[in-house]
Motif scaffolding. Structure first.
Motif, PDB file in Angstrom:
ATOM      1  N   SER A 162     104.654  82.076  67.197  1.00 47.32           N
ATOM      2  CA  SER A 162     104.387  80.887  68.005  1.00 47.32           C
ATOM      3  C   SER A 162     103.420  79.973  67.274  1.00 47.32           C
ATOM      4  N   GLY A 163     103.175  78.834  67.856  1.00 45.92           N
ATOM      5  CA  GLY A 163     102.221  77.897  67.294  1.00 45.92           C
ATOM      6  C   GLY A 163     102.868  76.801  66.483  1.00 45.92           C
ATOM      7  N   CYS A 164     102.024  76.074  65.751  1.00 48.03           N
ATOM      8  CA  CYS A 164     102.530  74.934  64.998  1.00 48.03           C
ATOM      9  C   CYS A 164     101.655  74.668  63.772  1.00 48.03           C
ATOM     10  N   ARG A 165     102.129  73.715  62.964  1.00 52.20           N
ATOM     11  CA  ARG A 165     101.406  73.228  61.793  1.00 52.20           C
ATOM     12  C   ARG A 165     101.301  71.719  61.895  1.00 52.20           C
ATOM     13  N   ILE A 166     100.180  71.179  61.446  1.00 53.64           N
ATOM     14  CA  ILE A 166      99.991  69.735  61.369  1.00 53.64           C
ATOM     15  C   ILE A 166      99.472  69.423  59.975  1.00 53.64           C
ATOM     16  N   TYR A 167     100.076  68.443  59.320  1.00 47.75           N
ATOM     17  CA  TYR A 167      99.686  68.040  57.971  1.00 47.75           C
ATOM     18  C   TYR A 167      98.940  66.715  58.047  1.00 47.75           C
ATOM     19  N   ALA A 227      93.034  69.329  64.757  1.00 51.14           N
ATOM     20  CA  ALA A 227      93.526  68.222  63.935  1.00 51.14           C
ATOM     21  C   ALA A 227      92.871  66.908  64.355  1.00 51.14           C
ATOM     22  N   ASP A 228      92.749  66.671  65.656  1.00 53.37           N
ATOM     23  CA  ASP A 228      92.088  65.453  66.134  1.00 53.37           C
ATOM     24  C   ASP A 228      90.642  65.394  65.662  1.00 53.37           C
ATOM     25  N   ALA A 229      89.931  66.523  65.727  1.00 52.78           N
ATOM     26  CA  ALA A 229      88.532  66.565  65.293  1.00 52.78           C
ATOM     27  C   ALA A 229      88.419  66.332  63.789  1.00 52.78           C
ATOM     28  N   VAL A 230      89.317  66.927  63.003  1.00 52.91           N
ATOM     29  CA  VAL A 230      89.285  66.749  61.542  1.00 52.91           C
ATOM     30  C   VAL A 230      89.581  65.296  61.186  1.00 52.91           C
ATOM     31  N   VAL A 231      90.547  64.693  61.838  1.00 52.07           N
ATOM     32  CA  VAL A 231      90.881  63.284  61.562  1.00 52.07           C
ATOM     33  C   VAL A 231      89.691  62.386  61.900  1.00 52.07           C
ATOM     34  N   ARG A 232      89.034  62.634  63.031  1.00 52.86           N
ATOM     35  CA  ARG A 232      87.858  61.825  63.396  1.00 52.86           C
ATOM     36  C   ARG A 232      86.740  61.988  62.366  1.00 52.86           C
ATOM     37  N   ASP A 285      99.313  76.037  70.026  1.00 57.98           N
ATOM     38  CA  ASP A 285      99.572  74.606  69.795  1.00 57.98           C
ATOM     39  C   ASP A 285      98.384  73.726  70.184  1.00 57.98           C
ATOM     40  N   ASP A 286      97.795  73.991  71.341  1.00 59.41           N
ATOM     41  CA  ASP A 286      96.690  73.154  71.821  1.00 59.41           C
ATOM     42  C   ASP A 286      95.480  73.235  70.893  1.00 59.41           C
ATOM     43  N   ASP A 287      95.157  74.436  70.415  1.00 53.72           N
ATOM     44  CA  ASP A 287      94.028  74.588  69.495  1.00 53.72           C
ATOM     45  C   ASP A 287      94.271  73.828  68.200  1.00 53.72           C
ATOM     46  N   VAL A 288      95.491  73.890  67.679  1.00 56.06           N
ATOM     47  CA  VAL A 288      95.809  73.186  66.432  1.00 56.06           C
ATOM     48  C   VAL A 288      95.697  71.687  66.639  1.00 56.06           C
ATOM     49  N   GLY A 339      95.384  59.332  55.646  1.00 53.16           N
ATOM     50  CA  GLY A 339      96.721  58.750  55.565  1.00 53.16           C
ATOM     51  C   GLY A 339      97.538  59.169  56.777  1.00 53.16           C
ATOM     52  N   ASP A 340      98.770  59.545  56.539  1.00 55.53           N
ATOM     53  CA  ASP A 340      99.665  59.950  57.620  1.00 55.53           C
ATOM     54  C   ASP A 340      99.252  61.299  58.197  1.00 55.53           C
ATOM     55  N   VAL A 341      99.411  61.421  59.495  1.00 51.46           N
ATOM     56  CA  VAL A 341      99.211  62.687  60.197  1.00 51.46           C
ATOM     57  C   VAL A 341     100.557  63.058  60.797  1.00 51.46           C
ATOM     58  N   SER A 342     101.064  64.247  60.453  1.00 51.39           N
ATOM     59  CA  SER A 342     102.397  64.633  60.923  1.00 51.39           C
ATOM     60  C   SER A 342     102.382  64.993  62.397  1.00 51.39           C
ATOM     61  N   ASN A 343     103.543  64.934  62.987  1.00 52.94           N
ATOM     62  CA  ASN A 343     103.712  65.504  64.316  1.00 52.94           C
ATOM     63  C   ASN A 343     103.647  67.021  64.175  1.00 52.94           C
ATOM     64  N   PRO A 344     103.322  67.728  65.244  1.00 50.58           N
ATOM     65  CA  PRO A 344     103.302  69.195  65.150  1.00 50.58           C
ATOM     66  C   PRO A 344     104.668  69.737  64.724  1.00 50.58           C
ATOM     67  N   VAL A 345     104.641  70.648  63.761  1.00 56.66           N
ATOM     68  CA  VAL A 345     105.846  71.294  63.250  1.00 56.66           C
ATOM     69  C   VAL A 345     105.798  72.751  63.701  1.00 56.66           C
TER      70      VAL A 345
END
Length: 93
Positions: free
Chosen positions: A46-51, A18-23, A11-14, A34-40
C-alpha cells in the motif's frame, strides 16, 4: 534534473510530508522547487510515492550548499585470511 522521492505505506503521511518539504524548500533562498508529481501508487504494498524536482537557484550570489551524510559507516577494508595450504589429498567419490 535532481529529484527527491518520498514514499511510504500511508498515503496521507506521504502527502503531508511532501507538502512540508515543498514549503521548506520554497522558503530556502538557494533552492527552487520544480514540478511535484501526483501521488503514484507503490508497486508492492500500500501507499504511494511523490517526486519533487529541486533546482539550485542561480541568483544566490554564487553561494553553493553541499550536504554530506555522516551517519553511514565507512566501508571497512580488512585483509582476508588465506586458506591453509592443501595437502594434495583427494576426496573420496
Amino acid at each position: 534534473m535532481p529529484q527527491i522521492r518520498l514514499m511510504g505505506s500511508n498515503d496521507d503521511d506521504v502527502r503531508r510530508t511532501a507538502d512540508a518539504v515543498v514549503r521548506a524548500l520554497s522558503a530556502w533562498p538557494e533552492t527552487r522547487v520544480g514540478d511535484v508529481s501526483n501521488p503514484v501508487p507503490n508497486r508492492r504494498g500500500s501507499g504511494c510515492r511523490i517526486y519533487i524536482e529541486v533546482l539550485a537557484d542561480v541568483a544566490t550570489d554564487g553561494v553553493e550548499v553541499t550536504v554530506e551524510r555522516d551517519d553511514q559507516a565507512q566501508p571497512r577494508r580488512t585483509a582476508r585470511a588465506e586458506l591453509p595450504a592443501g595437502r594434495g589429498r583427494r576426496l573420496p567419490r
